[in-house]
Design a protein around this motif. Sequence first.
Motif, short mmCIF file in Angstrom:
data_model
loop_
_atom_site.label_atom_id
_atom_site.label_comp_id
_atom_site.label_asym_id
_atom_site.label_seq_id
_atom_site.Cartn_x
_atom_site.Cartn_y
_atom_site.Cartn_z
N LEU A 21 0.83 -1.20 0.00
CA LEU A 21 0.00 0.00 0.00
C LEU A 21 0.87 1.25 0.00
CD1 LEU A 21 -2.92 1.16 0.33
CD2 LEU A 21 -2.51 1.13 2.78
N PHE A 22 1.89 1.22 0.84
CA PHE A 22 2.77 2.38 0.91
C PHE A 22 3.52 2.58 -0.41
CE2 PHE A 22 7.11 3.84 1.29
CZ PHE A 22 6.86 5.16 1.61
N ALA A 25 1.35 4.21 -2.98
CA ALA A 25 1.11 5.62 -2.67
C ALA A 25 2.38 6.44 -2.91
CB ALA A 25 0.65 5.76 -1.22
N PHE A 26 3.49 5.90 -2.47
CA PHE A 26 4.76 6.63 -2.59
C PHE A 26 5.16 6.80 -4.07
CE2 PHE A 26 9.41 6.72 -2.81
CZ PHE A 26 9.65 7.84 -2.06
N MET A 29 2.97 9.40 -5.73
CA MET A 29 3.30 10.77 -5.33
C MET A 29 4.64 11.22 -5.92
SD MET A 29 1.72 13.03 -3.88
CE MET A 29 0.41 11.92 -3.34
N TRP B 268 4.63 13.92 1.90
CA TRP B 268 3.68 12.83 1.77
C TRP B 268 4.24 11.52 2.33
CZ3 TRP B 268 -1.17 13.60 1.61
CH2 TRP B 268 -1.69 14.72 0.96
N SER B 269 5.53 11.31 2.16
CA SER B 269 6.13 10.08 2.70
C SER B 269 6.03 10.05 4.22
CB SER B 269 7.61 9.99 2.31
OG SER B 269 7.75 10.15 0.94
N PHE B 272 2.44 9.46 5.34
CA PHE B 272 2.01 8.08 5.10
C PHE B 272 2.69 7.10 6.06
CE2 PHE B 272 0.41 9.16 0.76
CZ PHE B 272 -0.81 8.54 0.86
N ILE B 273 3.96 7.33 6.32
CA ILE B 273 4.75 6.30 7.03
C ILE B 273 4.70 6.44 8.55
CG2 ILE B 273 7.06 5.34 7.36
CD1 ILE B 273 7.73 6.21 4.54
N TRP B 276 2.35 4.64 11.17
CA TRP B 276 2.39 3.20 11.34
C TRP B 276 3.42 2.75 12.38
CZ3 TRP B 276 -0.51 -0.02 7.88
CH2 TRP B 276 -1.06 0.62 6.78
N VAL B 555 -6.46 6.07 7.65
CA VAL B 555 -6.39 4.75 7.01
C VAL B 555 -5.27 3.92 7.65
CG1 VAL B 555 -5.76 3.54 4.89
CG2 VAL B 555 -7.45 5.37 4.83
#
Lengths: 58, 795
Positions: A21-22, A25-26, A29, B268-269, B272-273, B276, B555
């Motif tokens: 998933l990451f 997305a990565f 982007m 964004w990284s 997102f990361i 978690w 999410v």
Amino acid sequence: MIRDLVSALDYSMFAELALALFVVAFATMTYGTLRLSKNASDRFASIPLSDDVEDPRP
Amino acid sequence: MATGTPTNGPGDAALSSDSGTEEVRLEQFQYDDGIVRLFATATIVWGIVATLVGLIVAVLLVLPSITGGLPWFSFARLRPLHTNAAIFAFAGNGIFAAVYYSTQRLCKARMWSDVLSRMHFWGWQLVIVSAAITLPLGITQSREYAELEWPIDILIAVVWLFIFGGNFLMTLIKRRERHMYVALWFYIATIVTVALLHVFNNLVIPAGWFKGYSVYAGVQDAFMQWWYGHNAVAFFLTTPFLGLMYYFLPKAAERPVFSYKLSIIHFWSLVFIYIWAGPHHLHYTALPEWASTIGMLFSLMLWMPSWGGMINGLLTLRGAWHKVAADPVLKFFVVGVTFYGMSTFEGPMLSIKSINAFTHYTDWTIAHVHAGALGWNGFMVFGMLYWMLPRLFQTKMWSEKLVSLHFWTGTIGILLYIIPIYAAGLMQGWMWRAMDDTGHLMYPDFIETTQSIVPLWWLRVVGGVLYVSGMLMLGLNSMMTWMGRPSEYENPVHTAPRLSKSYVDHTPTPTSSIDDAPVLELGKKVSIWSQMGWHRRWERLPVRFTVFTTIAVVVATLFEVIPTFLIRSNVPTIATVKPYTPLELAGRHIFVSEGCYNCHSQMIRPIVSETKRYGEYSKPGEFIYDRPFQWGSRRIGPDLAREGGKQSSFWHWTHFENPENVSPGSVMPAYGHLLTEDMNYDAIAPHVKVAAYLGAEYTEEDLNNTAEVAYKQAEYIAADIVAQGGPAKAYEKQAVALIAYLQRVGVDLFATEEPATPEEPVAPEAVEGEEAETIEEVANGDSPPQASSEVAAAK
């Protein structure tokens, strides 16, 4: 019902799924960012350098 | 509200402009620097307080009896005060100063509401003062970085989300700069995520004005707490500081950021990361393996964006390194960004399970967080303040030399702090695990391992003195600069056209490069989508951008939260694990109030050296009644997960009176007040009622005659203490409840099912003969843990 559904899932692959998933997305982007034109990128980067509005503005 | 005087003027032109029919007006506005001055001043004041308290707790480790046993100044009560002051008072006010200064200029707009700005400032200071009062009084949740009790938590939520967040979002909406600069993205992520973390981690059921019980228990509480704890570091001490870096570093260097594209990827990284990664704080604990693994995996991935950000920051100085040599502001920024790189290299490294097995609970973690806090957060704030203060006070810095001296004092102070503490962490790790050829622990006496690092703790005090000295220099320099301010501040009026509501993007409609190719229409649409014009639009739409950032965070959170809470096999129940008795619950409340988790863990990992030292490793089902969980993150003293039945009750009594009496060389302070302050049995009932409400099974007797039930058990323990040669009437004192709790910790796992017919309660006067001998056996620690449990069950 949600509890039963989630309990039925196999979470042994969970870390790999999250990684996938990451990565998606990565990659999306990064690709999009690389498509940003140099002109626009330079204009955006210079926004903090002036406290006045630059005209014409992007 | 923002002041703006509309005047007629020319509209936008060229690349993007307003729709042809809408009249464009110029507006005049002034930036609100008054609020920035307030937050900058608060940053300096609280920075001095936070580092001074830090220095005090460092001294208390090497001289534990220096406060004469005053409970309000014990290490375990002051350490949370230090961490909260450093994070929420010093760094928090620093963030707000940065946000209020940069947001107005990046948006080319005054903050939406001056009233909300002031309410934010005074509301936040009220939070800080409330923390400064309640934490030394022992009013605490004892969950790291979330210690404050529920009334203060509600105040934080209101001030942060509705006052600060609302004002910020409305300023974005009313801005006059079309593109939202990347620093604003980091601020959005900060506001959204901190609100989310704070609210969901602090869901409690009140048991009074000063006590709330977490709706989560044991493993789930641990998971939520470190989801919060790690992301507090991520979204309170990292993302806003990156926003700060992306604004103030280019300002100070007078050149744009090295790569704007890299900053987008960086943002964004991280978003997102980071969310978690929390479970890496719980490796080898009772947390499910999959959660631990995912925490490690995503922590390792953090290397990528973190170093991308560091490189972006440092390369912004390309061609300007000669300025760094002369400008102390840039020096602060360079060292700050370098520490960001170091800390964000070290963090993922510590999340690797095999490394974590060695470093967890040791001082290595303390060195790591201080490298980040003192180096990254501290120096970025100092650089920002030294750049802003002359502009805010509209005069030169009082002493440039003092700024340079602060830089060098601070840098040496950090090094002198962290190097000995890294060494201490290594020594602890090795000594705790060291085994001889026969398979026995080489250092079975825990105190020996603590004593060996005391000289290193002294060096840390010296480093702390230097860092605090730097803070005082900043305070003096700021005050003198303020005194040299003009009689009236100039407040220039800026003019800019309002952004039109009907924005027309004059960028040509994107066309597919494969329009002429014989492919499906879908392929052409994908080609257009991949040009990412949609993301450019997001960057102009604050509300939508905020929503998408929230989705990214939520999410990731749900991916971990849902299975943690819904899969029953994650926390297998143990039939013999029962709720705490009313007295034990009261004792646990004292344990929590005193902040014992600051020095003692309650989590034995399945590692040979730990099971040999402490006993059977901890199981998830053992903690289902633990609200909050008390696994801890540091071992200044030994683990207590199997403390029940290890020592006699009188041993504990003596230990509270003066730890050196039973543990020579102990660095634990005396808790004499527990032996002198009366136990209020009538105050136990609300705790039991809330525990019952949250699912613990209590009898009608427990719920309706709580005080009597607790009193009976206290009398039994008091008789135990008397039988050991201790004082009479121990049941009147608070220590008896804490002893009851400690004697219960970790014994249920070995307990056998209770007999069908419970034994009659034993009155203290009846404790004679054979029964007294039984008690003595337990008191001496001669009996196995299950015997102690049976005694507890009999009560």
